[in-house]
Design an enzyme around this catalytic site. Structure first.
Site, short mmCIF file in Angstrom:
data_model
loop_
_atom_site.label_atom_id
_atom_site.label_comp_id
_atom_site.label_asym_id
_atom_site.label_seq_id
_atom_site.Cartn_x
_atom_site.Cartn_y
_atom_site.Cartn_z
N HIS A 123 0.85 -1.18 0.00
CA HIS A 123 0.00 0.00 0.00
C HIS A 123 0.88 1.22 0.00
O HIS A 123 1.82 1.32 0.78
CB HIS A 123 -0.90 0.02 1.23
CG HIS A 123 -1.99 -1.00 1.16
ND1 HIS A 123 -3.04 -0.89 0.27
CD2 HIS A 123 -2.20 -2.15 1.85
CE1 HIS A 123 -3.85 -1.94 0.42
NE2 HIS A 123 -3.36 -2.72 1.37
N CYS A 162 -0.61 2.11 -4.97
CA CYS A 162 -1.35 3.29 -5.38
C CYS A 162 -0.37 4.45 -5.51
O CYS A 162 0.54 4.59 -4.69
CB CYS A 162 -2.40 3.66 -4.33
SG CYS A 162 -3.53 2.30 -4.01
#
Lengths: 454, 400
Positions: free
Chosen positions: B159, B201
């Site tokens: 992440h 991301c």
């Protein structure tokens, strides 16, 4: 009657020879040659056959055979004996071929010893005759020194162990004996060949050049020239024919020429074989350099390893010089004193070398004990012979025991093993000293017989 | 006197030291080019914990499998997995990790070598791996032992966000930290080329400060990277889109293919990825069309033949190695790849000897050449030794 005695004597000689060969063959067929090749008394870094096999393998892998400081012998020996290390015959012990080679080397040495001994004996009888001592000394009691020396060499447990224990000592001994045989029989190319090969294989036989020079110049062992002159002074007849010849330089020059030829030949062959791996300098560094600098300090039956394990780096070179000069110092006085007996001089030199060389083994002792047999007549009155005999037996029994205690059980330490090595060295010193004094006594006895004065 | 110092001669005078300076600078810069690509390393990092981050683990393991399949051995791969999905109690298929719902490939297999596991995957350890500054007790298998000839693939997944990557749900790696580490590696010559591949991301922000390296991220600033599909059997998403399409590209390849990096980078379709895969190559010197993917993702070496015979093998083959090939370092890339193709299976003695020298005119040199062949030396030596005996016998007999 005498002829019969002689016949019986020679018959049992060959019996003994065959018996010793059979005994060696039996021992070879024991599993792994009785593990004798792992004994430090038998195999040293210079004579170990295992190292020769390693050197040969390195050569086959296109590497220098001296890589890794395993093999320290001659490259010619590698080419000769190397293929024997890998050849295996089904159902036979592993190193059968090489063991057979050492048995053959032993037998050849024994035959050469016998021939030289006969030579020496004849020379002795001849010199006694020319001194007119034949009636005073009972020559029929003379033992056949050649046969006895050959038998001592063959049946000596040291020789058998060195032969079965896969070391290169039988071959080195054969070279030394070849040299002495050639010098005694005035076969100069043979003597030169033997000397060059013996020096090439191990450094120490180089000092045998002096007895060889005396042998070629004066002839085999004889009483001192002075005695001959005194005898003929007494008789007031100077019969030149009966005098032994004086020192002649011709054969020496001849010998030098042949020695030069053979050494060039050997060095060229070595240079060819070591072309890609540093050439001759690498060979000298790994063989002679290794011998002289005592790089390997694994225990053996000598005295250098213990000392050099504890000497400080600062003094190492000094003590190296001291130990090596120890041999060199004795050369000159002995050669002066024993110049009329060159074979005995050779024996003493070999004994001193075996004692003080960097990596002695029982193979070296086998050599001089065999040569001792040549002089049974002169050394008949040697003192302490029983003591020496018992000492040798004791040391050869105790040394493996002390080694086992030290290395395998751990209940002993290096001092135990070194004690036996020291005792062994002392025994050899006693042997040399007593031997020399016995020979000098013998000469004195002859002088007394001639001049009537003590 | 005036003609001595005139502008023209002054100009000529100044030109010489300028030339010298320029040439010295040119020579000084050339040693950097001299390093040859000698080995390939891969650092594969999965930074997420917890069962629902199964896909990050699957990403990393898929890439691990690809990289191993294309030739990089375990000792050159540093695999960092932050959690154990294969033996997680929630895993319906114990000791198995899949990256596709058809369960065709078990990524966990039986020869997965994880170097940093569980709580060992921290920012500190990661930076230590990159820079090579470890404690003395750290074993070799956990070190990145690259040198100036190494091509390194650095793959990170987890992440992330704007200029950061989350490690273990408790700390983060910032883009300037990564840039510092890369700069240190460059200073210490720990790599020849570095490819950073990030699948998080806003991935492209992570390496926007790293200079001079090739980097590709799965999404740009402000975009998210999405998972590819949900495996209803396992219960979680099993792979991310970027990695899925990367693997789709690589599954078509084998070790001998010449696919270039540009074809890899152009294979990403933004509509399928639902993000823009962004790569930066502004400071990368070579053209992407010429760089094969196996430069980073596999371990295919070029062999350069030298004149000297390779001596350490058995004597039988030594004759063949004496065929001479010119030492040609400036071989064109395509030709280099053809060399690679020919060298498969390591059958070195199939190489055609190109340009074997014709027999030289001088007979002495041909004799020496023959002489230098190993077998000849041996036989000569044996003849010499054997000849010693008859020589001895003859000489003794003659002299008698």
């Amino acid at each position: 009657m005498e002829k019969l005695k002689k016949k019986i004597g020679s018959f049992s000689f060959w019996n003994w020879v065959i018996a010793s060969i059979i005994f060696r063959l039996i021992l070879i067929y024991f599993p792994k040659n009785l593990n004798l090749s792992s004994r430090p008394e038998v195999s040293t870094p210079l004579t170990s056959f295992r190292r020769l096999a390693e050197g040969y393998w390195l050569k086959q892998s296109s590497m220098s055979s001296y890589a890794g400081s395993m093999y320290h012998g001659s490259p010619l020996l590698l080419s000769l004996l190397g293929p024997l290390t890998v050849k295996r015959i089904e159902g036979q012990p592993n190193h059968l071929l090489y063991s057979l080679v050492s048995v053959i080397a032993d037998v050849v040495s024994a035959m050469l010893i016998r021939a030289t001994g006969q030579n020496l004996r004849l020379a002795y009888l001849r010199s006694l005759e020319s001194l007119d001592l034949v009636k005073q000394i009972d020559v029929s009691e003379f033992l056949f020194s050649g046969d006895i020396a050959a038998l001592i060499y063959l049946c000596n447990p040291f020789t058998i162990v060195a032969c079965v224990g896969l070391s290169t000592s039988p071959i080195e001994n054969m070279a030394v004996i070849l040299c002495l045989y050639g010098a005694c029989s005035r076969l100069i190319p043979l003597a030169a060949f033997g000397w060059v090969i013996a020096t090439h294989l191990s450094l120490y036989p180089a000092i045998l050049i002096i007895p060889v020079i005396f042998l070629l110049g004066c002839g085999p062992d004889s009483p001192p020239r002075k005695l001959f002159l005194q005898r003929h002074q007494q008789k007031e007849v100077l019969n030149q024919l009966k005098l032994p010849p004086g020192f002649s330089w011709g054969p020496i020059i001849h010998f030098a020429f042949w020695a030069f030829l053979w050494s060039v030949y050997v060095l060229v062959l070595c240079g060819i074989s070591l072309k890609q791996f540093g050439g001759l300098w690498e060979m000298f560094k790994s063989t002679y350099g290794f011998i002289l600098t005592v790089e390997d300090l694994s225990p053996n039956i000598g005295v250098l390893w213990y000392f050099f394990a504890e000497v400080f780096e600062f003094f190492r070179n000094f003590f190296l010089i001291v130990f090596h000069v120890n041999i060199l110092f004795m050369i000159l006085p002995l050669s002066i004193r024993l110049r009329h007996r060159p074979c005995y001089l050779a024996f003493v030199y070999v004994a001193i070398c075996s004692m003080l060389k960097s990596y002695p083994s029982v193979g070296d002792s086998a050599l001089y004990l065999g040569l001792l047999g040549w002089f049974v007549n002169e050394l008949a009155d040697m003192q302490f012979s029983l003591f020496l005999f018992c000492g040798y037996v004791g040391v050869s029994l105790l040394s493996p025991v002390m080694h086992n205690l030290w290395i395998w059980r751990g209940t002993g330490n290096a001092n135990f093993y070194f004690t036996t090595a020291m005792v062994y060295a002392c025994l050899q010193i006693v042997l040399v000293v007593e031997g020399v004094s016995a020979v000098l006594n013998h000469d004195r006895k002859l002088r007394i017989l001639i001049t009537g004065k003590p | 006197m005036e003609t001595f110092i005139n502008p023209k001669s002054l100009f000529h005078l100044l030109l010489l030291p300028c030339l010298l300076l320029y040439s010295s600078i040119a020579y000084n810069s050339s040693p950097v080019e001299a390093a040859m690509h000698t080995n390939n390393w891969a650092v594969l990092v999965c930074t997420s914990r917890f069962w629902f981050n199964y896909r990050h683990m699957a990403n990393t393991l898929s890439l691990y499998r690809t990289v191993k399949r294309l030739g990089i051995p375990d000792e050159r791969i540093i695999l960092m997995l932050a959690d154990d999905m294969a033996c997680n109690t929630r895993n319906k298929y114990p000791a198995q990790v899949f990256n596709n719902e058809n369960h065709r490939l078990n990524l966990y297999g039986d020869n997965v070598e994880v170097d940093y596991r569980g709580y060992e995957v921290t920012v500190e350890n990661f930076l230590r791996v990159l820079t090579g500054r470890h404690e003395t007790a750290v074993p070799r298998s956990k070190r990145l032992l690259s040198d100036e000839g190494s091509h390194i693939l650095l793959y990170m997944t987890g992440h992330g966000g704007d200029e950061f990557l989350k490690f273990q749900d408790s700390e983060e790696l910032q883009s300037h930290d990564l840039a510092d580490a890369v700069k240190q590696m460059k200073e210490k010559h720990r790599f020849k080329e570095l490819l950073i591949m990030v699948d998080t991301c806003q991935a492209a922000t992570l390496f926007n400060q790293s200079p001079g390296v090739l980097a590709i991220g799965s999404s740009m600033k402000g975009e998210n990277s999405y998972s590819h599909h949900l495996d209803s059997d396992v219960g979680v998403s099993v792979v991310d889109r970027f990695t899925y399409y990367t693997l789709a590209f690589f599954e078509r390849l084998n070790i001998y293919d010449n696919a270039s990096l540009s074809s890899l980078f152009s294979s990403y379709n933004p509509s399928l990825l639902m993000s823009t895969a962004y790569y930066r190559k502004d400071l990368y010197k070579r053209r992407l069309e010429e760089v094969p993917v196996t430069n980073f993702f596999g371990s295919v070496m070029e062999t350069i033949h030298t004149d000297a015979a390779y001596k350490a093998l058995s004597r039988r083959n030594s004759g063949r190695f004496e065929d001479e090939m010119s030492l040609d370092q400036s071989v064109h890339h395509i030709k280099r790849r053809m060399l690679i193709k020919v060298n498969d299976g390591d059958e070195i003695h199939d190489i055609n000897p190109e340009g074997e020298e014709g027999a030289s005119k001088c007979p002495w040199s041909t004799f020496r050449k023959k002489f230098q062949k190993a077998e000849n030396v041996d036989s000569l030596l044996n003849y010499g030794l054997v000849a010693m005996i008859p020589l001895l016998v003859i000489s003794t007999w003659l002299v008698q």
